[in-house]
Design an enzyme around this catalytic site. Structure first.
Site, PDB file in Angstrom:
ATOM      1  N   LEU A  24       5.989 -82.139  34.276  1.00 17.95           N
ATOM      2  CA  LEU A  24       6.558 -82.474  32.975  1.00 17.95           C
ATOM      3  C   LEU A  24       6.912 -83.957  33.028  1.00 17.95           C
ATOM      4  CD1 LEU A  24       9.049 -79.490  32.412  1.00 17.95           C
ATOM      5  CD2 LEU A  24       6.789 -79.778  31.371  1.00 17.95           C
ATOM      6  N   ASP A  25       6.774 -84.642  31.912  1.00 18.96           N
ATOM      7  CA  ASP A  25       7.154 -86.045  31.869  1.00 18.96           C
ATOM      8  C   ASP A  25       8.636 -86.193  32.207  1.00 18.96           C
ATOM      9  OD1 ASP A  25       4.586 -86.597  30.985  1.00 18.96           O
ATOM     10  OD2 ASP A  25       5.158 -86.518  28.872  1.00 18.96           O
TER      11      ASP A  25
END
Length: 318
Positions: A137-138
Site C-alpha cells: 500500500l502507498d
C-alpha cells in the site's frame, strides 16, 4: 541464513527431465525462478556435486537442496514499531496499516518501515524474501495488508495474486459526482516523462478497477473500488484517468477542482489521498479455507466525511 536441508531421490519416472523440471515436480510449493536461483547459487547438489539447471536426471540420483533467502533481503534491521494486527497464525499475518507507514525500505526510507516492524515482531521472517510482504500500500494509504510468514505461504499467495483470487476492496473519496458505478480497464505503466508517476499508457500492464457509489456529496463521492489487478497507484491513476482524481492526491490532480465554497477548505485541506483498503479476502495457503477481513476507515477520513455531511446539511437548511 538457510532453511532446513531437503533430501530427495529422483523417481525413475523423471528419467530424461532437466534438473529444474524435476525440482519443480519435487518442490511444487516453490516458484520455478526460485528453484533456478538456488541451483545457480550452488545450493542444490546432485549426487554430492553442485548441480546445473539444464543437466538431465535419469532416476535414482540423490538431490540435496539448501533453501536460502536472498542475501540482499537480510540487511534490514528489526525495529520495535507497533503493529495493528487484525489476524495472525503460523502462515499469515494481516495488518491494518496506518497512514504514513512506508511498507518496504527504499530510497529515502531505509528505516521505520513495515518491513522493519515485521522483522521485530516475527524474527523468522528474515528467512522469507521481503519479510513475507506480497503486496503493498502507498505510504499515505491505510488499511489491510497480508504478510506471508513462510516461503511456502508466500509462494501460494503470490500465485493467488497472479490468478486474481485475492479480493481487495478500497474506499476512496473522489472529486466530482458519479452518475453510477462502472469499470476502468486501462493499462498502467511508468509515466513517459515523470518517472515518479504512473499513467495509463498503451504498452502498460493490464489493469482493471471496478467501482460503485457509496455516498454521493456535492463535488465529491465516496466510492468503493474492487481491484482485479494490483498495479502501482492503480486506483489513483484510474480515477484520475476518468476525471475523478482522489481528494488529497497531489500527484494525480490536475489544476483546481470545482467545489462549493463551504466544502473548499475541507476538501483542499485533506493532507493525503483519501484511500483506504477496507476488505481483503483470500484462500488460506495451508488449509485452502476462504478467509475475509474488514476494517473501517481511519479517523482522518471519518472526520472528513462527518465534516462534509455537516457542511452539506447546514447549506441545505439555509
Amino acid at each position: 541464513m538457510s532453511h532446513s536441508q531437503l533430501n530427495f531421490q529422483v523417481p525413475d519416472a523423471y528419467a530424461g527431465l532437466r534438473l529444474d523440471q524435476a525440482l519443480a515436480k519435487l518442490l511444487p510449493e516453490y516458484s520455478r525462478s526460485r528453484l533456478q536461483s538456488w541451483v545457480e547459487a550452488e545450493q542444490v547438489t546432485l549426487n554430492g556435486v553442485p548441480a546445473a539447471v539444464r543437466q538431465k536426471v535419469w532416476g535414482g540420483e540423490q538431490i540435496i537442496v539448501l533453501p536460502q533467502a536472498h542475501p540482499s533481503e537480510q540487511v534490514h534491521q528489526a525495529e520495535d514499531i507497533a503493529l495493528d494486527i487484525v489476524y495472525e497464525d503460523d502462515s499469515l499475518l494481516v495488518i491494518n496499516k496506518p497512514v504514513g507507514l512506508v511498507v518496504h525500505p527504499g530510497s529515502g526510507n531505509w528505516e521505520g518501515t513495515l518491513l522493519n516492524a515485521l522483522l521485530h515482531h516475527s524474527p523468522q521472517l528474515a528467512e522469507v524474501p521481503r519479510a513475507g510482504i506480497v503486496h503493498r500500500l502507498d505510504k499515505d494509504t491505510s488499511g489491510l495488508l497480508v504478510v506471508a510468514k513462510t516461503l511456502i505461504a508466500q509462494t501460494a499467495l503470490v500465485r493467488q495474486m497472479q490468478e486474481r483470487s485475492v479480493k481487495r476492496e478500497y474506499l476512496a473519496l473522489a472529486w466530482g459526482e458519479f452518475p453510477r458505478g462502472g469499470m476502468v480497464d486501462a493499462p498502467i505503466g511508468r509515466h513517459p516523462s515523470q518517472r515518479v508517476k504512473m499513467a495509463v499508457v498503451e504498452d502498460g500492464k493490464p489493469a482493471v478497477t471496478h467501482y460503485s457509489v457509496e455516498i454521493a456529496y456535492p463535488a465529491c463521492t465516496l466510492i468503493r473500488c474492487r481491484l482485479e489487478t494490483g498495479r502501482t497507484h492503480q486506483i489513483r491513476v484510474h480515477m484520475a484517468h476518468i476525471g475523478h482524481p482522489l481528494v488529497g492526491d497531489t500527484i494525480y490532480i490536475k489544476g483546481v477542482q470545482k467545489c462549493p465554497v463551504e466544502l473548499r477548505a475541507l476538501l483542499n485541506g485533506f493532507s493525503r489521498q483519501a484511500l483506504h483498503a477496507t476488505r481483503l479476502a483470500l484462500d488460506h495457503p495451508e488449509t485452502g479455507e476462504r478467509m475475509e477481513w474488514h476494517v473501517s476507515m481511519p479517523q482522518d477520513m471519518l472526520t472528513l466525511l462527518e465534516a462534509i455531511g455537516r457542511a452539506v446539511a447546514a447549506q441545505t437548511e439555509n
